[in-house]
Design a protein around this motif. Structure first.
Motif, PDB file in Angstrom:
ATOM      1  N   GLY A   1      -5.653   5.872   5.245  1.00 25.27           N
ATOM      2  CA  GLY A   1      -5.769   4.968   6.392  1.00 25.27           C
ATOM      3  C   GLY A   1      -4.736   5.345   7.435  1.00 25.27           C
ATOM      4  O   GLY A   1      -5.061   5.644   8.571  1.00 25.27           O
TER       5      GLY A   1
ATOM      6  N   GLN B   1      -2.135   4.615  -1.887  1.00 28.71           N
ATOM      7  CA  GLN B   1      -0.725   4.399  -2.231  1.00 28.71           C
ATOM      8  C   GLN B   1      -0.501   4.105  -3.701  1.00 28.71           C
ATOM      9  O   GLN B   1       0.637   3.984  -4.132  1.00 28.71           O
ATOM     10  CB  GLN B   1      -0.152   3.241  -1.395  1.00 28.71           C
TER      11      GLN B   1
ATOM     12  N   HIS C   1      -1.705   1.347  -5.587  1.00 24.57           N
ATOM     13  CA  HIS C   1      -1.483  -0.057  -5.938  1.00 24.57           C
ATOM     14  C   HIS C   1      -2.030  -0.440  -7.302  1.00 24.57           C
ATOM     15  O   HIS C   1      -1.516  -1.345  -7.946  1.00 24.57           O
ATOM     16  CB  HIS C   1      -2.121  -0.973  -4.892  1.00 24.57           C
TER      17      HIS C   1
ATOM     18  N   THR D   1       0.990   0.450  -9.436  1.00 22.53           N
ATOM     19  CA  THR D   1       2.304  -0.174  -9.216  1.00 22.53           C
ATOM     20  C   THR D   1       2.262  -1.711  -9.298  1.00 22.53           C
ATOM     21  O   THR D   1       3.212  -2.320  -9.777  1.00 22.53           O
ATOM     22  CB  THR D   1       2.908   0.263  -7.865  1.00 22.53           C
TER      23      THR D   1
ATOM     24  N   SER E   1       3.062  -3.893   1.597  1.00 24.17           N
ATOM     25  CA  SER E   1       2.467  -4.301   0.320  1.00 24.17           C
ATOM     26  C   SER E   1       3.522  -4.662  -0.710  1.00 24.17           C
ATOM     27  O   SER E   1       3.443  -5.719  -1.351  1.00 24.17           O
ATOM     28  CB  SER E   1       1.555  -3.193  -0.205  1.00 24.17           C
ATOM     29  N   THR E   2       4.514  -3.787  -0.884  1.00 20.82           N
ATOM     30  CA  THR E   2       5.564  -4.084  -1.852  1.00 20.82           C
ATOM     31  C   THR E   2       6.417  -5.266  -1.389  1.00 20.82           C
ATOM     32  O   THR E   2       6.633  -6.215  -2.151  1.00 20.82           O
ATOM     33  CB  THR E   2       6.433  -2.840  -2.086  1.00 20.82           C
TER      34      THR E   2
ATOM     35  N   GLN F   1       4.749   9.518  -2.091  1.00 20.57           N
ATOM     36  CA  GLN F   1       4.749   8.931  -0.748  1.00 20.57           C
ATOM     37  C   GLN F   1       5.685   9.717   0.175  1.00 20.57           C
ATOM     38  O   GLN F   1       5.354   9.988   1.322  1.00 20.57           O
ATOM     39  CB  GLN F   1       5.194   7.461  -0.815  1.00 20.57           C
TER      40      GLN F   1
ATOM     41  N   VAL G   1       8.429   1.636   1.235  1.00 19.70           N
ATOM     42  CA  VAL G   1       8.847   3.031   1.380  1.00 19.70           C
ATOM     43  C   VAL G   1       7.778   3.917   2.040  1.00 19.70           C
ATOM     44  O   VAL G   1       8.062   5.013   2.491  1.00 19.70           O
ATOM     45  CB  VAL G   1       9.242   3.617   0.003  1.00 19.70           C
ATOM     46  N   GLY G   2       6.539   3.405   2.094  1.00 17.77           N
ATOM     47  CA  GLY G   2       5.413   4.257   2.472  1.00 17.77           C
ATOM     48  C   GLY G   2       5.565   4.980   3.802  1.00 17.77           C
ATOM     49  O   GLY G   2       4.998   6.053   3.997  1.00 17.77           O
TER      50      GLY G   2
HETATM   51  N1  MCN Z   1       6.727   1.607  -4.201  1.00 17.52           N
HETATM   52  C1  MCN Z   1       7.527   1.573  -5.316  1.00 17.52           C
HETATM   53  N2  MCN Z   1       8.782   1.035  -5.234  1.00 17.52           N
HETATM   54  C2  MCN Z   1       9.270   0.559  -4.067  1.00 17.52           C
HETATM   55  C3  MCN Z   1       8.469   0.614  -2.914  1.00 17.52           C
HETATM   56  C4  MCN Z   1       7.183   1.133  -3.018  1.00 17.52           C
HETATM   57  O1  MCN Z   1       7.106   2.047  -6.370  1.00 17.52           O
HETATM   58  N3  MCN Z   1      10.470   0.033  -3.989  1.00 17.52           N
HETATM   59  C5  MCN Z   1       5.340   2.084  -4.299  1.00 17.52           C
HETATM   60  C6  MCN Z   1       4.387   0.911  -4.084  1.00 17.52           C
HETATM   61  O2  MCN Z   1       4.191   0.174  -5.221  1.00 17.52           O
HETATM   62  C7  MCN Z   1       3.151   1.578  -3.566  1.00 17.52           C
HETATM   63  C8  MCN Z   1       3.731   2.717  -2.750  1.00 17.52           C
HETATM   64  O3  MCN Z   1       5.047   2.964  -3.252  1.00 17.52           O
HETATM   65  O4  MCN Z   1       2.366   2.035  -4.629  1.00 17.52           O
HETATM   66  C9  MCN Z   1       3.827   2.370  -1.241  1.00 17.52           C
HETATM   67  O5  MCN Z   1       4.348   1.092  -1.147  1.00 17.52           O
HETATM   68  P1  MCN Z   1       4.817   0.353   0.203  1.00 17.52           P
HETATM   69  O6  MCN Z   1       6.003   1.037   0.720  1.00 17.52           O
HETATM   70  O7  MCN Z   1       4.882  -1.075  -0.099  1.00 17.52           O
HETATM   71  O8  MCN Z   1       3.667   0.637   1.255  1.00 17.52           O
HETATM   72  P2  MCN Z   1       2.158   0.101   1.245  1.00 17.52           P
HETATM   73  O9  MCN Z   1       1.655   0.120  -0.106  1.00 17.52           O
HETATM   74  O10 MCN Z   1       2.062  -1.137   2.036  1.00 17.52           O
HETATM   75  O11 MCN Z   1       1.453   1.293   1.986  1.00 17.52           O
HETATM   76  C10 MCN Z   1       1.417   1.341   3.380  1.00 17.52           C
HETATM   77  C11 MCN Z   1       2.041   2.608   3.910  1.00 17.52           C
HETATM   78  C12 MCN Z   1       1.546   2.817   5.295  1.00 17.52           C
HETATM   79  S1  MCN Z   1       1.779   1.577   6.403  1.00 17.52           S
HETATM   80  C13 MCN Z   1       0.862   3.943   5.647  1.00 17.52           C
HETATM   81  S2  MCN Z   1       0.426   4.116   7.251  1.00 17.52           S
HETATM   82  C14 MCN Z   1       0.550   4.940   4.669  1.00 17.52           C
HETATM   83  C15 MCN Z   1       1.442   4.922   3.490  1.00 17.52           C
HETATM   84  O12 MCN Z   1       1.679   3.695   3.037  1.00 17.52           O
HETATM   85  N4  MCN Z   1      -0.725   5.289   4.480  1.00 17.52           N
HETATM   86  C16 MCN Z   1      -1.068   6.015   3.360  1.00 17.52           C
HETATM   87  N5  MCN Z   1       1.185   5.851   2.545  1.00 17.52           N
HETATM   88  C17 MCN Z   1      -0.074   6.339   2.369  1.00 17.52           C
HETATM   89  N6  MCN Z   1      -0.400   7.091   1.297  1.00 17.52           N
HETATM   90  C18 MCN Z   1      -1.671   7.483   1.124  1.00 17.52           C
HETATM   91  N7  MCN Z   1      -1.979   8.232   0.042  1.00 17.52           N
HETATM   92  N8  MCN Z   1      -2.655   7.164   2.006  1.00 17.52           N
HETATM   93  C19 MCN Z   1      -2.392   6.440   3.110  1.00 17.52           C
HETATM   94  O13 MCN Z   1      -3.352   6.108   3.956  1.00 17.52           O
END
Ligand code: MCN
Ligand code: CUM
Length: 798
Positions: A261, A517, A519, A522, A559-560, A687, A750-751
């Motif tokens: 996305g 990501q 989910h 995690t 999300s996290t 990521q 972290v994404g």
């Molecule tokens: N995570 C973790 N420990 C943490 C933080 C995060 O293990 N302390 C893990 C989470 O559980 C999750 C992953 O890392 O499985 C990413 O978590 P998070 O940082 O919460 O981000 P989101 O899941 O909300 O993902 C959104 C972010 C965004 S905004 C974009 S843009 C993006 C990104 O993620 N788009 C992606 N990474 C991507 N990765 C893939 N493969 N595809 C996308 O479209």
């Protein structure tokens, strides 16, 4: 927080073996992805399904005189040709953007960007639809286009938005933050000031899967199901209901597997509306899936911030004030995908990781004849631009003062004991330890040795220059809180619903929507951690508005921070309830039963051998519940975060520049990230790798460009260059752990960190290689010809 539990401690609980926090559990979803069993929108097939192809304007700015679909309709398999007039009947000719603007679904009067949607052809198969689209005859009265924001603001520029009453220019909005006067004073009195102009060029998120939808109206149930590529299915359903007038419970949005996305799938696009509307009208399923060039040319672009940065400082490098002024290109509609109270996103945090007294930022946005955009692209809503600005400016300051840029950073970092820290633009950083991360990155990169080698090469006048770039960024992720962050008025909370079944297995439903990501893995790990269950016994579901709790979706690395928190809180609610059942099973008083996180069991105080797991007591919730207790073992939590989380990191990039060709090679790429407590280190590493690759694409290759006629000249993968494995070096990753004090499991997002943090480190490295010859800036993308020009101008070319 749970009374008897402070949450997992940093890294302490790693590896109790059930797949909880801190374990690198293999991704559950990969079984289906790597065996070709993923289910994407284009995989959705329905009996009698029709196909939609959009007719798009070849012109960037033109009035539509006439649309004639008769030759298309004459084709045997073409079922319908739709124009704005047809949609008008259903009130669907226009749709609201996420920023309260109104965008044509199909152009009614005037085309405002090349590839804008003009008509739709519905046919029995995809090829017929495409043939039909070619036969639709559109008569255009071509107008002068303007695709440059500065040109758009000139007095004689053609007015793009004459559909807005009284609009006589292309001015879109103004925005400001901070204290203008105090900042001006600081600059007037500062011993040193530096200034640089920099363009954060137009990018496109370019996910591998383009956008698409299958509208499927069932007249029997009077229900519209839309499978669509959505990062935020629930809010999309609410908007669909509001726009179409179809009651919300009669709409089901399903976001199946999403093939990336990166922010591109946050907005609503005309194709979605057309597929849904056509299915409703024709009472048959209708599929629309766009092609690559349609995706790049017409869906939300990112960035396009033309920034001026200024720093006021002391002679020894203490930063006194920061000022910035931005010219933003918003395209033909104001459709930026950001929380609605933030027209410039979270650009406010342009003071970065530094303790600066005063700051002022201002911005003007313009309409241009280009696709609506300003979508977030792995950026937490303009934080990429903010970080680029401040991290580049710190390097400019360091060079001006002939100081080590690492030293300038150290001198100005917000110190660990200053958190929670309020920035001069009023943002509350939750926690941080910037110097530790920087020191770690410098050590991993062997910084001093490379500085030595750099000097040696300059003195020896060698063919290859060495450049060392640093970025010590601070991110802000996890929107809400709901009071300040919303989409179309819906507050940014998120949710989780956990159900433990009689046999001790669990289903978790969340309001966020993974696009790759991980989910499904995690979020199961969070539950495994909190309930002492095995991660294999937990299934995570998302993306179906009929079954999942309402949530605001996945973007802004929320999300996290948000749904992850909801999952932890819901787990703890389940555990609270499980406790009374455990006491019943253990034949003990509830007060005598405690939870042991390490073993994942309840046990009787003073008699640890009398213990029981949640898996073991699940049956009791259904078959042997204590008197007065409600049956079942389920909990829901809707979580409105008190604050956002502020992950951070330090990246060190070392490049070699060939003085004969301008080619840049990565010698070393070190990334130290801190996202608080880590759920799955392997997924985090993935990521980081992906985001760094996108940062390299940003710095070195990617740019959506236009010619003077408004034609998109970078609208396909021949011209819009994505990095491949060939351009990506080995990354060396490291981490520190500074938990978020307000998050139930201490985690931050972290994404987006790597995409936010890496471009300035890369540009700083390239500039650093040439700084001794007076180079202070190189614009992205730093293709070999751009670097070559810089080498020539600075007398370094060989
Ligand atoms: N995570 C973790 N420990 C943490 C933080 C995060 O293990 N302390 C893990 C989470 O559980 C999750 C992953 O890392 O499985 C990413 O978590 P998070 O940082 O919460 O981000 P989101 O899941 O909300 O993902 C959104 C972010 C965004 S905004 C974009 S843009 C993006 C990104 O993620 N788009 C992606 N990474 C991507 N990765 C893939 N493969 N595809 C996308 O479209
Ligand atoms: Cu900043 S792109 Mo992501 O928010 O989908």
């Amino acid at each position: 927080q749970h009374p008897e539990d402070d949450g997992p401690q940093p890294e302490k609980h790693c590896g109790h073996g059930r797949g909880g926090m801190g374990e690198s559990v293999s991704r559950k979803e990969d079984q289906r992805f790597i065996t070709g069993r993923g289910n994407y929108v284009d995989d959705v097939k329905r009996p009698g399904m029709l196909h939609c192809e959009l007719v798009r304007s070849p012109h960037a700015h033109a009035r539509i005189e006439d649309i004639d679909g008769s030759r298309a309709m004459a084709l045997e398999s073409v079922v319908a040709v739709l124009t704005a007039d047809d949609l008008l009947e259903y009130g669907l000719a226009t749709m609201p953007t996420l920023m309260d603007d109104t965008q044509d679904v199909l152009v009614n009067d005037k085309v405002k960007f090349q590839s804008q949607e003009v008509a739709a052809v519905i046919a029995e198969d995809r090829y017929a639809a495409k043939d039909g689209a070619e036969k639709v005859e559109v008569e255009y009265d071509v107008l002068d286009p303007v695709v440059d924001a500065a040109a758009a603001l000139e007095d004689d520029a053609p007015v793009i938005r004459d559909d807005i009453e009284g609009k006589e220019d292309n001015h879109c909005l103004d925005w400001e933050t901070g204290d203008e006067e105090a900042t001006a004073d600081a600059f007037a009195n500062a011993p040193v000031t530096v200034e640089e102009e920099m363009l954060y060029q137009r990018l496109h998120p370019a996910p591998i899967e383009t956008c698409g939808a299958v509208g499927d109206y069932d007249p029997g149930k009077d229900k519209l199901t839309v499978h669509m590529t959505s990062q935020a299915p629930h809010i999309h359903r609410t908007l669909f209901a509001q726009v179409s007038g179809i009651p919300e419970h009669k709409i089901r949005i399903v976001s199946p597997d999403v093939g990336g996305g990166f922010g591109n799938k946050v907005p609503i696009y005309p194709g979605y509306v057309v597929a849904a509307a056509a299915s409703y009208v024709l009472e048959q399923p209708v599929k629309w899936v766009e092609e690559r060039s349609e995706n790049i040319q017409s869906t939300g672009f990112a960035r396009d911030y033309d920034m001026k940065g200024e720093i006021a400082a002391t002679e020894d490098g203490e930063i006194l004030a920061v000022r910035t002024d931005v010219l933003a290109d918003h395209g033909a509609y104001n459709a930026v995908a950001q929380p609605s109270k933030f027209p410039a996103g979270f650009f406010n945090i342009f003071t970065g990781s530094y303790d600066i007294d005063t700051a002022y930022g201002s911005l003007t946005a313009a309409y241009t004849n280009s696709a609506p955009g300003g979508v977030a692209y792995r950026c937490s809503f303009r934080v990429t631009e903010a970080v680029y600005l401040i991290e580049r400016m710190v390097k400019v300051l360091a060079d001006e003062l002939e100081m080590d840029p690492a030293e300038v950073r150290r001198k100005n970092f917000i110190q660990p004991e200053q958190f929670p820290y309020e920035s001069p633009t009023g943002w509350n950083y939750d926690s941080g330890d910037y110097e530790t991360a920087l020191d770690k990155a410098l050590e991993m990169a062997d910084y001093e040795a490379y500085r030595e080698e750099q000097r040696r090469r300059i003195e020896a006048d060698e063919k290859k220059l060495l450049g060392i770039g640093i970025s010590s960024f601070t991110e802000v992720v996890g929107a809400g809180p709901g009071k300040s962050c919303d989409i179309a008025g819906v507050e940014m909370f998120d949710s989780a619903d956990i159900r433990v079944h009689p046999t001790g297995k669990a289903t978790v439903r969340v309001g966020v929507q993974t696009q790759g990501q991980g989910h499904e893995t995690t979020f199961a790990q969070i539950v495994a951690e909190e309930l002492g269950m095995d991660v294999e016994d937990i299934t995570v579901e998302h993306g179906d508005t009929d079954t999942d709790p309402y949530g605001l979706g996945t973007y802004g690395s929320r999300s996290t921070p948000v749904a992850g928190a909801a999952t932890a809180v819901a787990s703890r609610k389940v555990r609270d309830k499980a406790k009374s059942i455990a006491a019943n099973e253990l034949e003990a008083a509830e007060d005598d039963v405690t939870w042991d996180r390490e073993s994942g069991e309840f046990h009787v105080v003073g008699a640890p051998e009398r213990s029981i797991t949640i898996t073991e007591i699940a049956a009791g919730a259904y078959m042997n519940k204590p008197a007065g207790e409600e049956p079942g073992l389920e909990a829901v939590n809707y979580y409105d975060p008190p604050e956002m989380t502020y992950p951070f990191g330090s990246y060190v990039v070392i490049v070699e520049i060939d003085r004969e060709t301008g080619e840049v090679d990565f010698e070393k790429f070190v990334a130290v990230d801190d996202c608080g407590n880590r759920i799955n280190p392997m997924i985090i590493e993935g990521q980081i790798h992906g985001g760094l690759a996108q940062g390299i694409g940003t710095a070195m290759l990617e740019h959506v460009t236009f010619d003077d006629n408004g034609n998109v000249t970078g609208g396909d993968f021949m011209n819009y260059l994505l990095p491949t494995a060939m351009e990506i070096p080995e990354f060396e990753t490291g981490h520190t752990v500074t938990p978020s004090p307000h998050h139930p499991i201490g985690a931050k997002g972290v994404g987006e960190s790597p995409t936010v943090g890496s471009p300035p480190a890369i540009v700083n490295a390239v500039v650093d290689a040439m700084a001794h010859a007076g180079v202070s800036h190189v614009e992205m993308p730093m293709t070999p010809d751009v670097v070559w020009e810089t080498l020539k101008e600075s007398g370094l070319a060989q």
